[in-house]
Design a protein around this motif. Sequence first.
Motif, PDB file in Angstrom:
ATOM      1  N   PHE A  59      26.459  45.334  38.185  1.00 43.86           N
ATOM      2  CA  PHE A  59      27.646  45.304  39.044  1.00 43.86           C
ATOM      3  C   PHE A  59      27.348  45.830  40.449  1.00 43.86           C
ATOM      4  O   PHE A  59      27.802  45.269  41.450  1.00 43.86           O
ATOM      5  N   ASN A  60      26.562  46.899  40.532  1.00 42.67           N
ATOM      6  CA  ASN A  60      26.277  47.500  41.838  1.00 42.67           C
ATOM      7  C   ASN A  60      25.444  46.595  42.734  1.00 42.67           C
ATOM      8  O   ASN A  60      25.392  46.798  43.948  1.00 42.67           O
ATOM      9  N   ASN A  61      24.784  45.600  42.129  1.00 42.31           N
ATOM     10  CA  ASN A  61      23.983  44.660  42.915  1.00 42.31           C
ATOM     11  C   ASN A  61      24.748  43.391  43.290  1.00 42.31           C
ATOM     12  O   ASN A  61      24.220  42.533  43.993  1.00 42.31           O
ATOM     13  N   GLU A  76      39.744  49.596  41.092  1.00 41.58           N
ATOM     14  CA  GLU A  76      38.395  49.534  40.517  1.00 41.58           C
ATOM     15  C   GLU A  76      37.349  49.095  41.542  1.00 41.58           C
ATOM     16  O   GLU A  76      36.155  49.053  41.226  1.00 41.58           O
ATOM     17  N   GLY A  77      37.786  48.739  42.748  1.00 41.14           N
ATOM     18  CA  GLY A  77      36.847  48.273  43.760  1.00 41.14           C
ATOM     19  C   GLY A  77      36.315  46.880  43.500  1.00 41.14           C
ATOM     20  O   GLY A  77      35.291  46.466  44.054  1.00 41.14           O
ATOM     21  N   GLU A 129      37.366  48.633  22.393  1.00 47.77           N
ATOM     22  CA  GLU A 129      37.524  49.964  22.990  1.00 47.77           C
ATOM     23  C   GLU A 129      37.665  49.872  24.507  1.00 47.77           C
ATOM     24  O   GLU A 129      38.455  50.609  25.123  1.00 47.77           O
ATOM     25  N   LEU A 130      36.912  48.966  25.115  1.00 43.59           N
ATOM     26  CA  LEU A 130      36.979  48.800  26.571  1.00 43.59           C
ATOM     27  C   LEU A 130      38.338  48.245  26.985  1.00 43.59           C
ATOM     28  O   LEU A 130      38.932  48.669  27.988  1.00 43.59           O
ATOM     29  N   ILE A 131      38.857  47.288  26.196  1.00 47.93           N
ATOM     30  CA  ILE A 131      40.178  46.722  26.488  1.00 47.93           C
ATOM     31  C   ILE A 131      41.258  47.787  26.315  1.00 47.93           C
ATOM     32  O   ILE A 131      42.205  47.870  27.106  1.00 47.93           O
ATOM     33  N   GLN A 186      35.818  40.307  32.983  1.00 44.95           N
ATOM     34  CA  GLN A 186      34.353  40.225  33.010  1.00 44.95           C
ATOM     35  C   GLN A 186      33.796  41.174  34.068  1.00 44.95           C
ATOM     36  O   GLN A 186      32.791  41.862  33.833  1.00 44.95           O
ATOM     37  N   LEU A 187      34.448  41.248  35.216  1.00 39.87           N
ATOM     38  CA  LEU A 187      34.005  42.166  36.262  1.00 39.87           C
ATOM     39  C   LEU A 187      34.205  43.622  35.848  1.00 39.87           C
ATOM     40  O   LEU A 187      33.363  44.483  36.126  1.00 39.87           O
ATOM     41  N   TYR A 188      35.322  43.896  35.185  1.00 39.40           N
ATOM     42  CA  TYR A 188      35.582  45.250  34.671  1.00 39.40           C
ATOM     43  C   TYR A 188      34.510  45.626  33.651  1.00 39.40           C
ATOM     44  O   TYR A 188      33.992  46.753  33.650  1.00 39.40           O
ATOM     45  N   TRP A 189      34.162  44.685  32.776  1.00 36.24           N
ATOM     46  CA  TRP A 189      33.124  44.882  31.756  1.00 36.24           C
ATOM     47  C   TRP A 189      31.773  45.160  32.405  1.00 36.24           C
ATOM     48  O   TRP A 189      31.054  46.091  32.008  1.00 36.24           O
TER      49      TRP A 189
END
Length: 456
Positions: free
Chosen positions: A149-151, A198-199, A105-107, A137-140
């Motif tokens: 991710f925020n850290n 996506e930053g 679903e994420l893909i 992996q970063l998108y996930w």
Amino acid sequence: MQKVTAIFDIGKTNKKIFLFDKQHQEVYREYAQFDTIQDEDGHPTEDLASLQKWLKDVFKRLLGNKEYSITAINFSSYGASLVHLDKNGKVLTPLYNYTKAIHSELIATFHEKYGPKMEFASKTGATIEGMLNAGLQLYWLKHEKPEVFNNIDTSMHLPQYISYLFTGIPLSEYTSIGCHTSLWDYSKNNYHDWVYKEGIDRVLPPIVSTATSINMDYGGKRIKIGVGIHDSSAALLPYVRSIKKKFILVSTGTWSISLNPFTERALSKEDISKNCINYMRINGKPVKAARLFLGYEYKVQVIELSNFYNVEKDKHKKIRFDSKIYTDIIKDFRPMFRWTSFSTSDMPNETIFKYDSYEYAYHHLMIELVKFQVENINLSKGNDSIKRLYIDGGFSSNDVYIKLLSHFLKDMELRTTDASLGSALGAALVISNAKLDSKFLKRNYSLKKHNPFITK
């Protein structure tokens, strides 16, 4: 004391260190293996803490060795793996294994946002296959583990993280970025737009040339430290630097990968549908790679043959090519084997053992497999005019494979090499900036030329 370059060559199974002298000859090697650990989902992964300790301990011990003086060090490693650090340099996650799955679903939502499969793959040189694409992996992490991710302050590819352990300087380099990460847009020679939208670019360190080195002081010694290189690109480098004419390199093992470092076209829809991807040379140019699960399939089939004919398991290693057997088989040739890792429209529902002789059945197996290999080589070659073919890895010493390949590809000059040092030697060459002559492969890689056999 002999001046040497130290290379850490980090594979999934074997962790190795080599010392090379000024002539690029190996003077020392050491191996280690570590048990895998599990990530938070129970998936096996690299024991990063044990790897770090081994790297530091071995390097410290060799620095104190009275026989060698280390003047440079570099790192070769498998790709598709990222290490994520917080602002204090603490590792935030396990080193996720590239075999770990990402929810379909994420893909699907990724493709909805950033383009359909074929269009996206043509630009990035890779189809989306989950963790095998380090960018995904970063998108996930961003969408499924936002608190992690925020850290993240910095995310480094594994070869660059190993370099970071010795320099403290986080960097990126082209070969790791370009190895089926889905981060790079080959048409723009820059990160793909999705990375910026996506930053993701916020956590990616500055990009430097693969040949970059950093001078560091270790115990009063000035040592040149490289930024690391993706192992497939490292293995290709000695060939690129020593061969003047265009060539295809087939690296054989569990996977047989046909590498075309001279492609000038984006991957076509046909290429993508047939599992082609791009790797990257140290100068940022794409390497068209056609993949075939040849070594795995070979292993499965020779076990089945040895069981059926009740012969020793290693008998296949002793078989030499027999032109009479080939001539007998090819007269009325039909597919005989049912494959386990890929399928063809004309393969039987189950393997047909139609010969009384193991030798005949083995030759038949190799004829079928080599025909797949020929298709794979031609796929990587595309419309490029390339006449030279190099084979390294396990099949380079298989007499039946080599004789058949030279027969089916009479328009190409076939040579084999013994490249057991491949990626390590490439990593040493990239920071030495050495110019190689045409005799380099013969001296260092046991280069042999093969001619097609003559049929009666």
